[in-house]
Structures are given as C-alpha cells and as structure tokens.
Design a protein around this motif. Sequence first.
Motif, PDB file in Angstrom:
ATOM      1  N   THR A 129      70.263  31.086  78.721  1.00 14.91           N
ATOM      2  CA  THR A 129      70.969  30.819  79.967  1.00 14.91           C
ATOM      3  C   THR A 129      70.618  31.808  81.074  1.00 14.91           C
ATOM      4  O   THR A 129      70.689  31.479  82.262  1.00 14.91           O
ATOM      5  CB  THR A 129      72.490  30.855  79.716  1.00 14.91           C
ATOM      6  N   ILE A 130      70.214  33.018  80.721  1.00 22.55           N
ATOM      7  CA  ILE A 130      70.069  34.087  81.699  1.00 22.55           C
ATOM      8  C   ILE A 130      68.819  33.973  82.568  1.00 22.55           C
ATOM      9  O   ILE A 130      68.744  34.577  83.642  1.00 22.55           O
ATOM     10  CB  ILE A 130      70.085  35.465  80.993  1.00 22.55           C
ATOM     11  N   LEU A 131      67.833  33.198  82.149  1.00 23.73           N
ATOM     12  CA  LEU A 131      66.561  33.166  82.876  1.00 23.73           C
ATOM     13  C   LEU A 131      66.714  32.859  84.367  1.00 23.73           C
ATOM     14  O   LEU A 131      66.071  33.512  85.191  1.00 23.73           O
ATOM     15  CB  LEU A 131      65.594  32.182  82.222  1.00 23.73           C
ATOM     16  N   PRO A 132      67.532  31.868  84.769  1.00 20.17           N
ATOM     17  CA  PRO A 132      67.687  31.633  86.217  1.00 20.17           C
ATOM     18  C   PRO A 132      68.312  32.806  86.963  1.00 20.17           C
ATOM     19  O   PRO A 132      68.176  32.901  88.193  1.00 20.17           O
ATOM     20  CB  PRO A 132      68.596  30.396  86.266  1.00 20.17           C
ATOM     21  N   GLU A 133      69.000  33.704  86.252  1.00 16.39           N
ATOM     22  CA  GLU A 133      69.591  34.881  86.892  1.00 16.39           C
ATOM     23  C   GLU A 133      68.609  36.037  86.997  1.00 16.39           C
ATOM     24  O   GLU A 133      68.828  36.977  87.760  1.00 16.39           O
ATOM     25  CB  GLU A 133      70.818  35.342  86.103  1.00 16.39           C
ATOM     26  N   LEU A 134      67.520  35.972  86.222  1.00 16.82           N
ATOM     27  CA  LEU A 134      66.536  37.055  86.223  1.00 16.82           C
ATOM     28  C   LEU A 134      65.287  36.728  87.031  1.00 16.82           C
ATOM     29  O   LEU A 134      64.664  37.631  87.588  1.00 16.82           O
ATOM     30  CB  LEU A 134      66.120  37.385  84.779  1.00 16.82           C
ATOM     31  N   PHE A 135      64.908  35.441  87.081  1.00 22.06           N
ATOM     32  CA  PHE A 135      63.632  35.060  87.672  1.00 22.06           C
ATOM     33  C   PHE A 135      63.786  33.892  88.633  1.00 22.06           C
ATOM     34  O   PHE A 135      64.720  33.091  88.527  1.00 22.06           O
ATOM     35  CB  PHE A 135      62.633  34.674  86.568  1.00 22.06           C
ATOM     36  N   ALA A 136      62.854  33.814  89.576  1.00 23.38           N
ATOM     37  CA  ALA A 136      62.809  32.689  90.492  1.00 23.38           C
ATOM     38  C   ALA A 136      62.537  31.400  89.719  1.00 23.38           C
ATOM     39  O   ALA A 136      61.836  31.429  88.698  1.00 23.38           O
ATOM     40  CB  ALA A 136      61.720  32.908  91.543  1.00 23.38           C
ATOM     41  N   PRO A 137      63.084  30.262  90.167  1.00 21.03           N
ATOM     42  CA  PRO A 137      62.882  28.999  89.431  1.00 21.03           C
ATOM     43  C   PRO A 137      61.420  28.664  89.177  1.00 21.03           C
ATOM     44  O   PRO A 137      61.091  28.105  88.131  1.00 21.03           O
ATOM     45  CB  PRO A 137      63.543  27.960  90.344  1.00 21.03           C
ATOM     46  N   THR A 138      60.545  29.016  90.112  1.00 20.50           N
ATOM     47  CA  THR A 138      59.122  28.696  89.937  1.00 20.50           C
ATOM     48  C   THR A 138      58.470  29.525  88.837  1.00 20.50           C
ATOM     49  O   THR A 138      57.361  29.210  88.401  1.00 20.50           O
ATOM     50  CB  THR A 138      58.368  28.941  91.253  1.00 20.50           C
ATOM     51  N   ASN A 139      59.148  30.583  88.397  1.00 26.28           N
ATOM     52  CA  ASN A 139      58.585  31.452  87.353  1.00 26.28           C
ATOM     53  C   ASN A 139      59.178  31.197  85.975  1.00 26.28           C
ATOM     54  O   ASN A 139      58.728  31.805  84.991  1.00 26.28           O
ATOM     55  CB  ASN A 139      58.819  32.927  87.717  1.00 26.28           C
ATOM     56  N   ILE A 140      60.176  30.317  85.881  1.00 24.11           N
ATOM     57  CA  ILE A 140      60.870  30.129  84.606  1.00 24.11           C
ATOM     58  C   ILE A 140      59.934  29.586  83.533  1.00 24.11           C
ATOM     59  O   ILE A 140      59.943  30.055  82.394  1.00 24.11           O
ATOM     60  CB  ILE A 140      62.098  29.217  84.800  1.00 24.11           C
ATOM     61  N   GLN A 141      59.105  28.595  83.892  1.00 29.41           N
ATOM     62  CA  GLN A 141      58.194  28.044  82.887  1.00 29.41           C
ATOM     63  C   GLN A 141      57.173  29.084  82.441  1.00 29.41           C
ATOM     64  O   GLN A 141      56.803  29.147  81.267  1.00 29.41           O
ATOM     65  CB  GLN A 141      57.472  26.811  83.436  1.00 29.41           C
ATOM     66  N   ASN A 311      58.638  22.621  73.057  1.00 27.22           N
ATOM     67  CA  ASN A 311      59.778  23.502  73.292  1.00 27.22           C
ATOM     68  C   ASN A 311      59.760  24.102  74.696  1.00 27.22           C
ATOM     69  O   ASN A 311      60.799  24.214  75.347  1.00 27.22           O
ATOM     70  CB  ASN A 311      59.805  24.616  72.247  1.00 27.22           C
ATOM     71  N   ILE A 312      58.577  24.507  75.162  1.00 23.69           N
ATOM     72  CA  ILE A 312      58.481  25.071  76.516  1.00 23.69           C
ATOM     73  C   ILE A 312      58.909  24.037  77.548  1.00 23.69           C
ATOM     74  O   ILE A 312      59.710  24.318  78.452  1.00 23.69           O
ATOM     75  CB  ILE A 312      57.050  25.558  76.798  1.00 23.69           C
ATOM     76  N   SER A 313      58.403  22.828  77.426  1.00 23.69           N
ATOM     77  CA  SER A 313      58.729  21.767  78.387  1.00 23.69           C
ATOM     78  C   SER A 313      60.209  21.414  78.338  1.00 23.69           C
ATOM     79  O   SER A 313      60.860  21.269  79.374  1.00 23.69           O
ATOM     80  CB  SER A 313      57.882  20.519  78.092  1.00 23.69           C
ATOM     81  N   PHE A 314      60.750  21.313  77.129  1.00 29.20           N
ATOM     82  CA  PHE A 314      62.141  20.897  76.980  1.00 29.20           C
ATOM     83  C   PHE A 314      63.105  21.936  77.551  1.00 29.20           C
ATOM     84  O   PHE A 314      63.984  21.616  78.359  1.00 29.20           O
ATOM     85  CB  PHE A 314      62.443  20.640  75.502  1.00 29.20           C
ATOM     86  N   PHE A 315      62.964  23.198  77.135  1.00 28.69           N
ATOM     87  CA  PHE A 315      63.911  24.217  77.582  1.00 28.69           C
ATOM     88  C   PHE A 315      63.738  24.557  79.060  1.00 28.69           C
ATOM     89  O   PHE A 315      64.714  24.895  79.737  1.00 28.69           O
ATOM     90  CB  PHE A 315      63.782  25.474  76.723  1.00 28.69           C
ATOM     91  N   THR A 316      62.526  24.473  79.593  1.00 28.81           N
ATOM     92  CA  THR A 316      62.340  24.716  81.019  1.00 28.81           C
ATOM     93  C   THR A 316      63.091  23.675  81.835  1.00 28.81           C
ATOM     94  O   THR A 316      63.715  23.981  82.857  1.00 28.81           O
ATOM     95  CB  THR A 316      60.844  24.692  81.386  1.00 28.81           C
ATOM     96  N   THR A 317      63.052  22.432  81.394  1.00 26.76           N
ATOM     97  CA  THR A 317      63.777  21.364  82.074  1.00 26.76           C
ATOM     98  C   THR A 317      65.273  21.641  82.087  1.00 26.76           C
ATOM     99  O   THR A 317      65.939  21.479  83.117  1.00 26.76           O
ATOM    100  CB  THR A 317      63.511  20.010  81.381  1.00 26.76           C
ATOM    101  N   ILE A 318      65.812  22.089  80.962  1.00 27.57           N
ATOM    102  CA  ILE A 318      67.243  22.380  80.884  1.00 27.57           C
ATOM    103  C   ILE A 318      67.595  23.589  81.753  1.00 27.57           C
ATOM    104  O   ILE A 318      68.598  23.592  82.480  1.00 27.57           O
ATOM    105  CB  ILE A 318      67.661  22.655  79.423  1.00 27.57           C
ATOM    106  N   GLN A 319      66.774  24.629  81.725  1.00 28.33           N
ATOM    107  CA  GLN A 319      67.071  25.855  82.470  1.00 28.33           C
ATOM    108  C   GLN A 319      66.946  25.668  83.973  1.00 28.33           C
ATOM    109  O   GLN A 319      67.589  26.376  84.752  1.00 28.33           O
ATOM    110  CB  GLN A 319      66.136  26.981  82.006  1.00 28.33           C
ATOM    111  N   GLN A 320      66.129  24.737  84.411  1.00 27.19           N
ATOM    112  CA  GLN A 320      65.972  24.470  85.834  1.00 27.19           C
ATOM    113  C   GLN A 320      66.950  23.422  86.340  1.00 27.19           C
ATOM    114  O   GLN A 320      66.864  22.999  87.483  1.00 27.19           O
ATOM    115  CB  GLN A 320      64.541  24.016  86.128  1.00 27.19           C
TER     116      GLN A 320
END
Length: 393
Positions: A129-141, A311-320
């Motif tokens: 859950t924390i990734l959007p709080e640490l990084f810009a959305p374009t960097n999450i993937q 897994n990368i594609s799936f979780f990036t979609t959820i986190q964004q």
Amino acid sequence: MFKKIKTRATDRHNQFYYLSSMLITFFGFYGFTYLVTWVTIQTTGDPQLLGNVMAITMLPAIALNLVAGRVLKYCSAKKMMFITDILTGFLFISAYCVLKTVNWQINCLITVAVLNKSIGVFYKLSNKTILPELFAPTNIQVINGYQTQIRQLAIVCATMLVTIALLWLTPATLILVMGVAFLISAGFDWQFRTHDATSSSSATIKASGRLQRPTWSLVYAVLGYLVDATIAVAIPWLVVSKLHGHWQLSWFLTANAAGILCAPLLLKRWSQQSLLTLTALTGGCLIFMWPTLSSLMFTMFLIGLLRGQANISFFTTIQQATTVDRNTLMMWVLTIIDTSTVIGNLLAPRLILTLGSWALPIIGVSILLFCLVRLISLRHHPKQSSSDIDEDC
C-alpha cells in the motif's frame, strides 16, 4: 545496480532505503521458509506434512488480512512496516533461545512459521500500500520491477546460503542471523519520507471502473497463486522421490528465480500481453514439467518469467488505482490471494499422492482449457463492456 529515479528528490531518497529494506526482509523471510521446507522434507520425506505445514502458516493470513486493512486506517504504512520488522526480529531471536533448550525442532519451527506469517500479513499489506506514498505514480511500475528482482535475488541468496550454511551451522543459529537482519531492516523502514498520495492523482490510471472491480484480473491472479502453491509442494517432492537428490532443489529454485529476475526486462518489450495470455502460457509450461533435470530447469525458468510479469502488471494496476480507499482494495486482493495459496497447499499433496508425476501436467491442461473457454467467450461477445475486456489486459 538500480537506475536512479529523477522525478523527485524524495523518490531518490526512498529508493535506496525501500529497496535495501526489501533485500533484508526478503532474505529473512524466504531463508526461513526454505529452512522449514528443508528440515520437514529431510526429516520426514512426506509431501502431505509439508503441504499441511504451508497451509497452517497461511491460515491466519486469511483473517488477519482483514484486520490489517482496518489497522492501516489508524496506523500509517510506514509505522506498520517498522513495527512488524521489529517484532519479527525479536521473534527469531526468541526462537533461537528456545531451540537451544528444547528437542522438538519441527514443532518449534512450525510455531515460529505461523507467528512469522501472521506478522508478515501486516507487513505485506503496508508494503503493497505504501508505494504511492513513497514514489510518483509514473515510477510505481519501475519500483515494482526492482522489488521483483530484489525478491528473487534474496530467494536465490537465501536458498544457496542456507543450503551451504547447514553444512556447518544449526538451524537455530541461522534463525538468529535472520532475526538480527530484520532489526536492521526496521532501521531502513524508519528512514522513509512519505507524502500525500492523492497529490499526484493526475498521473494515475484513469480507468477507475476497471480498478474498482478487477474481477477477471483477480481470477487470473488466483490461478497463478494456485500454481505457485502447487509447485512449492510438488518440486521438493519430485526432487526427493523421483530424482533422489537434494541439491537439485536449489538449482530449480534458482532457475525459477532467474526467470522472475528477467521478468521486468521482458515487461518493457512485452507489456501489452494480457493476463489471460500469461495465464495460458503458464498452464502450457506445466504440461512439460516432467521429473527430469533438463525439463524442470527449463520450465521453472519459464514459469518464473511469466509469473513475474503477471505479478508486476497486476499489482501495479491495483496500486495506481484512483479509488479513495486503496487500503481496502488491497486488503481484499491479498485476502483472496492468500486463500488461494492455502487451498493450493492443501490440494497439492493429495493431487501428488493420487496422480504422481502427472499432477503438474494435468493442472496445466486444466488451466489451458479454462483460458481457451474464456477466449472463446470473449470472441463470441464483441459487445461485452469495455471494463470487463480491460480486466483481461
């Protein structure tokens, strides 16, 4: 090793501490999991017992995922990551003291595994859950790709180092080392610099309908985790019962990890492949998983490649996701996934004892048939809502 992120100064700062924390945490978690697997198989040689142990360690996660989602509303993800690393560190250090004074090694390891997984539920949810709080959305993937690579490097290192260390050290001593590592990871967690995730919402994915109801994406994710759980039981059993070896297990796990390490590289060139396609290809790989060294080495690599990308594609979609309550969405996603893993752990030994070496190929054929039916359904319903179609992408 890692490409620098240039979007924000906080992103560059968080990149070092977040990925360093992941390296230590994954080493400790997967090193301990491999240790339990090795001791159980080496002592009993019973795949049913191993499957039961894995299921027991996962059962608390199903209910605790729901609790963790509620806790995140009152405790920040950063604090939760810090607290869980501290608790895990002291758990392993306490386990070392217990193992030095008692003889029931397997029972103690199972107890620690259950407690470790229970604590890990809170860590995993906050970590996802924390990734959007640490990084810009374009960097999450990008970060998800790096995290995937670090996770596999940790698995490879933990697997190989544990195998080698067991020649000279006792399991208790290895657990002590892992406990100290978790305390160091907690120090990295505390260095995170968080920001308001909603401030960068303009860069998030706009297809909120898809993100609010990722039904088919979850179906493919469930199938993938069922495959992972089955392989986790089947491969050690095949190594001991059919190949009559021990070191081959490390080789197969290394091949699988190497495939997942390459997944972020493949994602750059193959990013448009749907989760349906990746699931079908995974089923195809299972068909060729016969108990021979060359077959298992090659198919474990391919499955790692496909599962890593999925897994990368799936979780990036959820986190964004633009949904306001991202914590709840992730909570339900992890609950469903953990439930699938428990089911896989419980069913895999029965399939193995019933079908023997045919278990994995038959599962592969079943997945291929499911994907074929789904593909035919999509082609015969051209007017299907765009949100449902997007979920297959």
